[in-house]
Design a protein around this motif. Structure first.
Motif, PDB file in Angstrom:
ATOM      1  N   ASP A 176      -7.521 -54.092  63.080  1.00 18.54           N
ATOM      2  CA  ASP A 176      -7.038 -54.821  61.908  1.00 18.54           C
ATOM      3  C   ASP A 176      -6.480 -56.176  62.331  1.00 18.54           C
ATOM      4  N   PHE A 177      -6.720 -57.169  61.471  1.00 18.15           N
ATOM      5  CA  PHE A 177      -6.212 -58.510  61.764  1.00 18.15           C
ATOM      6  C   PHE A 177      -6.045 -59.277  60.471  1.00 18.15           C
ATOM      7  N   ASP A 178      -5.318 -60.383  60.580  1.00 17.96           N
ATOM      8  CA  ASP A 178      -5.055 -61.269  59.455  1.00 17.96           C
ATOM      9  C   ASP A 178      -5.249 -62.695  59.966  1.00 17.96           C
ATOM     10  N   SER A 179      -5.901 -63.535  59.190  1.00 18.39           N
ATOM     11  CA  SER A 179      -6.205 -64.890  59.647  1.00 18.39           C
ATOM     12  C   SER A 179      -4.955 -65.729  59.879  1.00 18.39           C
ATOM     13  N   ARG A 180      -3.839 -65.334  59.268  1.00 17.73           N
ATOM     14  CA  ARG A 180      -2.598 -66.090  59.448  1.00 17.73           C
ATOM     15  C   ARG A 180      -1.685 -65.446  60.492  1.00 17.73           C
ATOM     16  N   LYS A 181      -1.531 -64.111  60.427  1.00 22.52           N
ATOM     17  CA  LYS A 181      -0.621 -63.421  61.338  1.00 22.52           C
ATOM     18  C   LYS A 181      -1.292 -62.998  62.633  1.00 22.52           C
ATOM     19  N   GLY A 182      -2.610 -62.913  62.643  1.00 21.06           N
ATOM     20  CA  GLY A 182      -3.323 -62.530  63.857  1.00 21.06           C
ATOM     21  C   GLY A 182      -3.622 -61.048  63.911  1.00 21.06           C
ATOM     22  N   VAL A 234      -0.484 -55.359  65.717  1.00 25.69           N
ATOM     23  CA  VAL A 234      -0.121 -54.499  66.840  1.00 25.69           C
ATOM     24  C   VAL A 234       1.163 -53.756  66.523  1.00 25.69           C
ATOM     25  N   ASP A 235       1.357 -52.625  67.210  1.00 28.69           N
ATOM     26  CA  ASP A 235       2.632 -51.917  67.089  1.00 28.69           C
ATOM     27  C   ASP A 235       3.589 -52.446  68.149  1.00 28.69           C
ATOM     28  N   TYR A 238      -5.541 -53.324  73.046  1.00 25.60           N
ATOM     29  CA  TYR A 238      -4.211 -53.918  72.959  1.00 25.60           C
ATOM     30  C   TYR A 238      -4.359 -55.432  72.741  1.00 25.60           C
ATOM     31  N   ALA A 239      -3.271 -56.100  72.458  1.00 26.41           N
ATOM     32  CA  ALA A 239      -3.294 -57.556  72.299  1.00 26.41           C
ATOM     33  C   ALA A 239      -1.998 -58.136  72.832  1.00 26.41           C
ATOM     34  N   VAL A 240      -2.080 -59.355  73.337  1.00 27.71           N
ATOM     35  CA  VAL A 240      -0.906 -60.054  73.861  1.00 27.71           C
ATOM     36  C   VAL A 240      -0.968 -61.522  73.477  1.00 27.71           C
ATOM     37  N   VAL A 255      -7.997 -55.682  76.192  1.00 24.36           N
ATOM     38  CA  VAL A 255      -6.854 -56.496  75.773  1.00 24.36           C
ATOM     39  C   VAL A 255      -7.381 -57.778  75.141  1.00 24.36           C
ATOM     40  N   ILE A 256      -6.946 -58.046  73.922  1.00 23.19           N
ATOM     41  CA  ILE A 256      -7.295 -59.288  73.234  1.00 23.19           C
ATOM     42  C   ILE A 256      -6.211 -60.311  73.541  1.00 23.19           C
ATOM     43  N   ALA A 257      -6.603 -61.398  74.188  1.00 20.57           N
ATOM     44  CA  ALA A 257      -5.650 -62.447  74.579  1.00 20.57           C
ATOM     45  C   ALA A 257      -6.254 -63.813  74.277  1.00 20.57           C
ATOM     46  N   THR A 258      -6.780 -63.956  73.071  1.00 11.78           N
ATOM     47  CA  THR A 258      -7.532 -65.157  72.713  1.00 11.78           C
ATOM     48  C   THR A 258      -6.655 -66.306  72.239  1.00 11.78           C
TER      49      THR A 258
END
Length: 528
Positions: free
Chosen positions: A335-341, A344-345, A356-358, A174-177
């Motif tokens: 996948d990530f974006d420097s502005r949107k982060g 995730v679905d 996953y990410a939260v 889980v990415i929670a940075t």
């Protein structure tokens, strides 16, 4: 193999010679912390020990999962260290100062003269922050059976993470940075010694004139707090109003309150340049980690012309930027974006089905309580094949000014944009007896219901305690209770929460159409 954490802390966040700040660090980033040896393949590896990460790790470990938790800075994240906790402590102090000054005129209280102790107000905040830190501490989470690693986490591949040379293999991660204060691209800003929410709470001496770029929740909260603590404040709003995401009527009320308190509000303001002239340090302002005092000039463009605004301290509060850099997300196929982060679905799963990410790193709702509930959802989805959806979460928000501004669901504007037809029920706070007794009549309670029904689709509350009341609306929306339920519920008198019962009564009176009135009239004519 035992590794000692040596990760540096964010500059300006912590005072090296403050006992409470050092007590805080001893709990949430202890010096010389020994990272444990990895225990085989973890059921869950969590990167980031802010609210989202802590809730995820604790919930999973409490259910028996083998969990590793990695944090590179301060456990507790923004909320404990540079967000909710310190800001609300300062806001409460500022409100107390304000109430003391106006007690005579409002309530026949004692007349107050003289100045307050700015340094003590901030010292109180740091003391309370350290007092609250044990619940987020490294030792506490170690005691929960979680392997706590302090250091930088980097994905080595789709199924493992490297921390200080140690490899953590995982079944799920889980990415929670979280996120950090966004920095606008303004010439001269980088070398100006500006503050963000990550450094402003380390002040010991009161600024003479605080300039704030950004009139969202953080900018408005701190503008009012600092002006009530005796600082001159100029607040620069890029748009034509403060709190542009809230209902327009709330924005108008709050702007008036800020200006009445003494904030100079400049609307439609675009800062085109920042210039700083450094002066010799004075007093405690020369502490390590803080920029030396100086004269700051902002060049501002408004309505086609430029002018200058001068102060001695600058706070930038223009939003949040997700922390996605330096984690090797590419190696994990995330996948990530420097502005949107992080992308995730609706089940908070990334493009790597095992990750996953939260929280702020992936969510448009950059709120502590949103991260908390997303974490609960992720534990179900990642470890138990759950199918909970983030879109099903009903998320309230609050700006803790005076009056407070709270919202949930749709505003009139977003309802129109989304094609949702609504009926609007307004209750002015002046119509609530307890608000009049408290001399807190500024504001309103506005509930939006689906056209022709009592199904709540949104609400805006502006009142002294709006944040305490919007939770009741969240309860109703989450559990499918209509506005009529508030009318069927006995509320104690006198309380400000009666605003919701009054809204329900107003909705019910609308159902008394001329046709219905005519039928009642016939009934009573024949009734003997």
């Amino acid at each position: 193999m035992m590794i000692t954490s040596t990760t540096a802390l964010p500059a300006g966040t912590i005072l090296a010679d403050d006992g409470d700040d050092q007590r805080l660090v001893g709990l949430v980033h202890p010096d010389g912390w020994q990272n444990p040896a990895p225990r085989g393949r973890y059921h869950l590896v969590v990167i980031g020990a802010g609210t989202g990460g802590l809730v995820t790790a604790a919930a999973a470990a409490g259910l028996g999962a083998r969990v590793a938790l990695v944090e590179r800075h301060l456990m507790g994240g923004d909320c404990l260290n540079v967000g909710c906790v310190p800001s609300k402590a300062i806001i409460r102090a500022a409100r107390a100062w304000h109430e003391a000054r106006h007690a005579a005129a409002r309530f026949g209280g004692p007349s107050i003269s003289g100045d307050g102790d700015f340094a003590e107000a901030f010292a109180r905040m740091r003391r309370l922050r350290a007092d609250l830190a044990p619940i987020d501490s490294a030792e506490r989470f170690k005691g929960l059976g979680i392997d706590v690693f302090l250091g930088d986490a980097r994905f080595a591949d789709a199924g493992s993470i490297d921390v200080g040379g140690q490899r953590l293999h995982f079944r799920r991660a889980v990415i929670a940075t979280g996120a950090r204060a966004a920095t606008p691209d303004i010439p001269g800003l980088a070398g100006s010694g500006f503050h963000t929410n990550e450094t402003i709470f380390s002040l010991r001496a009161r600024p003479d004139h605080l300039l704030i770029i950004g009139a969202g929740p953080i900018g408005c909260e701190l503008a009012q707090a600092f002006v009530r603590l005796g600082t001159r404040v100029t607040l620069l709003a890029r748009e034509g109003r403060v709190l542009p995401r809230d209902t327009a009527d709330a924005s108008v009320l709050l702007a008036a309150a800020l200006e009445r308190d003494g904030v100079t509000l400049v609307r439609d303001a675009s800062v085109t340049r920042v210039t700083r002239v450094t002066r010799a340090p004075r007093g405690a302002e020369s502490d390590a980690g803080q920029a030396p005092p100086g004269d700051i000039t902002l060049t501002v463009r408004r309505n086609g012309r430029e002018f200058e605004v001068r102060g001695d301290t600058l706070l930038v509060a223009v939003g949040r930027a997700p922390n996605v850099e330096g984690m090797g997300l590419e190696a994990a196929g995330v996948d990530f974006d420097s502005r949107k982060g992080v992308a995730v679905d609706d089940r908070l799963r990334t493009t790597n089905g095992r990750v996953y990410a939260v929280g702020d790193v992936c969510s448009p709702h950059k709120l502590t309580h949103a991260a908390d509930f997303q974490a609960r959802l992720v534990v179900q989805n990642a470890l138990f094949f759950g199918r909970g959806k983030a879109s099903a979460l009903v998320t309230p928000w609050v700006t803790y000014t005076d009056p407070e501004v709270a919202g949930i669901g749709h505003t009139e504007h977003t309802a129109t944009e989304s094609g949702v037809e609504v009926d609007i029920i307004d209750v002015p706070m002046h119509d609530v007896d307890r608000a009049r007794l408290d001399d807190a009549t500024e504001g309103f309670c506005r509930v939006l219901v689906a056209r022709g029904s009592d199904r709540i689709v949104g609400a805006s509350i502006v009142s002294a305690h709006a944040g305490e009341h919007v939770g009741a609306v969240a309860l109703a929306m989450t559990n499918g209770l209509g506005l009529g339920a508030f009318g069927h519920t006995m509320h104690p008198y006198p309380t400000q929460s009666e605003m919701l019962r009054k809204a329900a009564d107003a909705w019910r009176r609308r159902k008394l159409t001329p046709t219905v009135k005519s039928l009642f009239a016939r009934y009573f004519r024949v009734l003997r």
